[in-house]
Design a protein around this motif. Sequence first.
Motif, PDB file in Angstrom:
ATOM      1  N   LEU A 205      59.020  -1.087  22.916  1.00  0.00           N
ATOM      2  CA  LEU A 205      60.532  -0.626  22.819  1.00  0.00           C
ATOM      3  C   LEU A 205      61.417  -1.699  22.903  1.00  0.00           C
ATOM      4  O   LEU A 205      61.043  -2.724  23.690  1.00  0.00           O
ATOM      5  N   ALA A 206      62.582  -1.618  22.371  1.00  0.00           N
ATOM      6  CA  ALA A 206      63.723  -2.446  22.718  1.00  0.00           C
ATOM      7  C   ALA A 206      64.660  -1.892  23.776  1.00  0.00           C
ATOM      8  O   ALA A 206      65.497  -0.925  23.363  1.00  0.00           O
ATOM      9  N   PRO A 207      64.887  -2.329  25.061  1.00  0.00           N
ATOM     10  CA  PRO A 207      65.653  -1.740  25.972  1.00  0.00           C
ATOM     11  C   PRO A 207      67.227  -1.798  25.101  1.00  0.00           C
ATOM     12  O   PRO A 207      67.725  -2.960  24.631  1.00  0.00           O
ATOM     13  N   GLU A 208      67.989  -0.608  25.559  1.00  0.00           N
ATOM     14  CA  GLU A 208      69.369  -0.708  25.006  1.00  0.00           C
ATOM     15  C   GLU A 208      70.207  -1.212  26.241  1.00  0.00           C
ATOM     16  O   GLU A 208      71.105  -1.941  26.052  1.00  0.00           O
ATOM     17  N   THR A 209      69.707  -0.951  27.528  1.00  0.00           N
ATOM     18  CA  THR A 209      70.509  -1.109  28.866  1.00  0.00           C
ATOM     19  C   THR A 209      69.341  -1.236  29.855  1.00  0.00           C
ATOM     20  O   THR A 209      68.638  -0.611  30.020  1.00  0.00           O
ATOM     21  N   ILE A 210      69.937  -2.363  30.525  1.00  0.00           N
ATOM     22  CA  ILE A 210      68.950  -2.721  31.582  1.00  0.00           C
ATOM     23  C   ILE A 210      69.651  -2.377  33.193  1.00  0.00           C
ATOM     24  O   ILE A 210      70.991  -2.867  33.199  1.00  0.00           O
TER      25      ILE A 210
ATOM     26  N   GLY B 138      63.903  11.430  17.457  1.00  0.00           N
ATOM     27  CA  GLY B 138      63.428  11.222  16.248  1.00  0.00           C
ATOM     28  C   GLY B 138      63.376   9.646  16.010  1.00  0.00           C
ATOM     29  O   GLY B 138      63.026   9.262  14.602  1.00  0.00           O
ATOM     30  N   TYR B 139      63.570   9.000  16.768  1.00  0.00           N
ATOM     31  CA  TYR B 139      63.541   7.594  16.728  1.00  0.00           C
ATOM     32  C   TYR B 139      63.356   6.615  17.965  1.00  0.00           C
ATOM     33  O   TYR B 139      63.759   7.423  18.935  1.00  0.00           O
ATOM     34  N   ILE B 140      62.805   5.481  18.032  1.00  0.00           N
ATOM     35  CA  ILE B 140      62.876   4.678  19.122  1.00  0.00           C
ATOM     36  C   ILE B 140      63.466   3.201  18.774  1.00  0.00           C
ATOM     37  O   ILE B 140      63.179   2.903  17.425  1.00  0.00           O
ATOM     38  N   GLU B 141      64.024   2.492  19.439  1.00  0.00           N
ATOM     39  CA  GLU B 141      64.339   0.989  19.256  1.00  0.00           C
ATOM     40  C   GLU B 141      63.153   0.246  19.518  1.00  0.00           C
ATOM     41  O   GLU B 141      62.575   0.344  20.519  1.00  0.00           O
ATOM     42  N   VAL B 142      62.888  -0.389  18.261  1.00  0.00           N
ATOM     43  CA  VAL B 142      61.567  -1.445  18.416  1.00  0.00           C
ATOM     44  C   VAL B 142      62.212  -2.728  18.047  1.00  0.00           C
ATOM     45  O   VAL B 142      63.051  -3.033  17.201  1.00  0.00           O
ATOM     46  N   PRO B 143      61.517  -3.796  18.588  1.00  0.00           N
ATOM     47  CA  PRO B 143      61.648  -5.236  18.062  1.00  0.00           C
ATOM     48  C   PRO B 143      61.683  -5.634  16.886  1.00  0.00           C
ATOM     49  O   PRO B 143      60.563  -4.879  16.058  1.00  0.00           O
ATOM     50  N   ARG B 144      62.339  -6.237  16.170  1.00  0.00           N
ATOM     51  CA  ARG B 144      62.362  -6.531  14.759  1.00  0.00           C
ATOM     52  C   ARG B 144      61.538  -8.075  14.515  1.00  0.00           C
ATOM     53  O   ARG B 144      61.451  -8.430  13.345  1.00  0.00           O
ATOM     54  N   ASP B 145      61.039  -8.771  15.518  1.00  0.00           N
ATOM     55  CA  ASP B 145      60.728  -9.968  15.362  1.00  0.00           C
ATOM     56  C   ASP B 145      59.810 -10.386  16.281  1.00  0.00           C
ATOM     57  O   ASP B 145      60.023 -10.221  17.553  1.00  0.00           O
ATOM     58  N   PRO B 146      58.449 -10.640  16.207  1.00  0.00           N
ATOM     59  CA  PRO B 146      57.521 -10.760  17.128  1.00  0.00           C
ATOM     60  C   PRO B 146      57.823 -12.273  18.155  1.00  0.00           C
ATOM     61  O   PRO B 146      57.542 -12.323  18.958  1.00  0.00           O
TER      62      PRO B 146
END
Length: 694
Positions: free
Chosen positions: A370-375, A498-506
Motif C-alpha cells: 500500500l501507499a501510505p497517506e500519512t506517516i 472500496g479501494y486502497i492506495e497502491v504504488p504506481r511505479d516499482p
Amino acid sequence: MNPGAVRLGVGTRILYDGELVEVVETAATTAGNEVVLKDRLRRLMRVSVKELLFSDRVQFVPEGPGPSSADDMDLASVVLSQLGLEERRQLLERAGHVREVLYGYRSGSRELAGEGEPRPGYDPALPKMVRYQAKADELGVSVRTIGRWVAGLESGGEAALATTASARSVLDRCDPRWVETAIEVMVEYVDQATPMRKTVIDRTRARLVARFGEGAVTMPSKSKAYEALALLEKQHPTFRLSTKRNRDIAGRPKEAYGRLRATRPGEYVLMDTTRLDVFALDPLTLRWVNCELTVAMCCYTRCIVGMRLTPVSTKAVDAAAVLYQAYRPLPVLPSWPAEAVWPEHGIPRSVLIDPRAIEGPIARAAGPALAPETIVIDHGKIYVSDHLTSVCARMGISIQPVRLRTGRDKGPIERFFRTLRQDLLYGLPGYKGPDIFSRGVDPEGEAFFFLDELADKVRQWISAVYHHKPHRSLVEPGVPGLRMSPAQMFAHGMARAGYIEVPRDPHLGLEFLETSWRTIQPYGVEIEGCRYDGAGLPKDGRPSPYPNGLWPFQVNPDDITRAYFRDQDRRWRVLHWEHAPVLNMPMSRDALRYGRRLAAKQYRYPNDRLVTADLFERWNLGFGQTLAERRMALRMARDQAAFVIDIEDDKPVAEESGPPAQEVGDDDAADFEDFDDGTDLDEDAFYADALEDL
C-alpha cells in the motif's frame, strides 16, 4: 402547579442570550406555536416554542422553589445504588410510615389500602399535626423528625429519606494550606530521585512557616501526615512507583483523551524504533551485540508493512528502507510456512505494482502492499532528515510528528513492541528482559542467533502469527464481540472503503536513496572517491540538462557497490563500482572511509583495492575491536538487503569485455590533469593496479 415545571404563557420571564425578556403573546400559526418576546427596551421578537424548549440560548426563570440540576442533592440512582439490602428495606419501611402520615395509607393510595387502613390516628380527615404526633409516638422519634421526613419525601422522593454518611478522609481533617503545599512539594520531585516521606513533610513545614509564619498553620501529627501522603500519592505518584513511571503519569494530558481514528488501510502509518530485549551474535567476531528494530504499522489494520533490524543503532537509510517496504513488500523465504504468505484479497496482481511481479516476489509477499497517506513519527533524527521529508513530499505522504516524549501518541506500535517481547523474544536465547532489574546472570553469553537469523525469525513471526492473531482493538461496532486479525481487518478495510492506495511505479523506492551530483567522465563517474561505470551512462560529452551542469546519481550508503542513474529516456540504470567484483557482500560508505584512514597510516600509496583487502583481513581475523569497526562490519554482514530493486541491467561489466587498453597520449594526460578526485595518488601505482586488473 408541578414544582418541576415552569408555566410558559403571557408574563413568563426568560433569559434569551443572557438578556431578560418577557412573553407578551402566544399564537398558533401554520408554522407551529410561537410566542412574542419583549425586552426591557420594549422591542418585540417572535420566536417559535420549539426553539424556546430546545435551544441553548434560552433559560427559564422559575417563579418559585423547585428541583434544579444545580442542586446539591445527588441523583436518586446514585443514592439508592449505595444502599445494601437491609438499608433498602429500612428505607421502604420509613417511606411507608411517611405516606401513612400524609395520606392515611402506607401505599399512598386508597385503591391499594392494606388491612385495617386507615388506622386510628392516621385518618386523612384528622389535622396534620395530630397525625405527626401519632407517628412520632409510634416510632419513638420527635415530631420535628417526622416533619423533616415528610418534607424530604415530597421534595426528593424515597431517595431523600436515605441517611448517607458523608465520607471524610484524613485530608478533610488537615489544614487545606498544608495539603496544597504538600502537593506542591511532591510535584517538584517529578524530575528528581524518589524522596523520603519525611523529607516531603519537613519541606512542607518549612515552606508553610516561611509563607505564613510560625504557628499560623496547624501541622498534622506524624501519623496523620503519613496517612495524608498515602492519599496524595493517588493524586500525584511520588514514592511507590519508579521515577520513570511517575514522570509518565505526571505528563498525562489534563484534557479529555483523544484518539487517532483511521477509516481505511494506509491512511495512517505509524513508524518507530526500539532496542530489542535480546542479544544477537556478531557474524564476524562471534560476540554479542545490541540490535534495534524499526517497523512501520498501518494504524487501521495493525499490519506491519515494513520492518528493519539493524545492529547497534539505526540510520536514516534504514527508516527509508522500512517505508519503501510498504510500497514493495519483501518476499517470503522458502522455509516459511504457507500461512506466512500474504493473502490475495481478490485484488488482481496487475493492480498492485508490476504485472511482471505475478511470478516474482510480490506474488509471495510477507505483507500487504500500500501507499501510505500519512506517516506518524517521533522527533528522532532518522525521521526528520531533509532527505526523508523531501521524498515524502514527492510521494504525497504527509508527515505528522507526535508530541515530545509522549509515547502514547503512538500507542498501537508501542503495544506491538510489548507483544513481540512477550510472544517471541522472551523464549529466545540471549533474552535480557525489558529493564536492568529483569536481567539474568549472563544473557550476553547466551546469545545464539546471528543478526540475519534473528531478523528472519521476527519477520516470520509477524507474517505467520501476528497477522493472523485476533486483536482486541480490531473490532466492528456493528458486530459486538467480534475480534479480527490484522489480515482480516485489511480485507474488511478494502470492502468498507472500496479501494486502497497502491504504488504506481516499482522503482519509486530509488527516490528514498541519497542523491549525489557528479560529472560524467570517459571512465565513468566518481562518487566519494569510488568510480562507477555501466551501460546507459552517456559518455559522449553531452551537457547536463540541470542548471548546475552536474548529473544526479542515487547511492545507498550501506551498499556503495552500486549506484543508480536515470538516463535521457527516463529509464533507470545500474552502475557498478570498479572494485565490486572482488566483494561477496555489500560495502558501506563508512567502512570504506574508515579503511582509507587505516591504510593511510600503513601504506605510502594506498588505493581502494588495498583498502578493501586490508579491511576485510582485519575483520575476518577478528582484529576489529573498536566500536566503529564492529558497527560497520555488522552493517555489511546483513543478509537481507535494505532495498529490493529489480533492474534489467543489474550485472557488473565484465573486465575482459571492456575496451582494449590504449596508450595515453598528451591529450589524455591533460584530461587526467584536469580531474581531481580529492586524493593523492601515485601515477605509477595507479597504472600498475590497472594492469593487474587486465
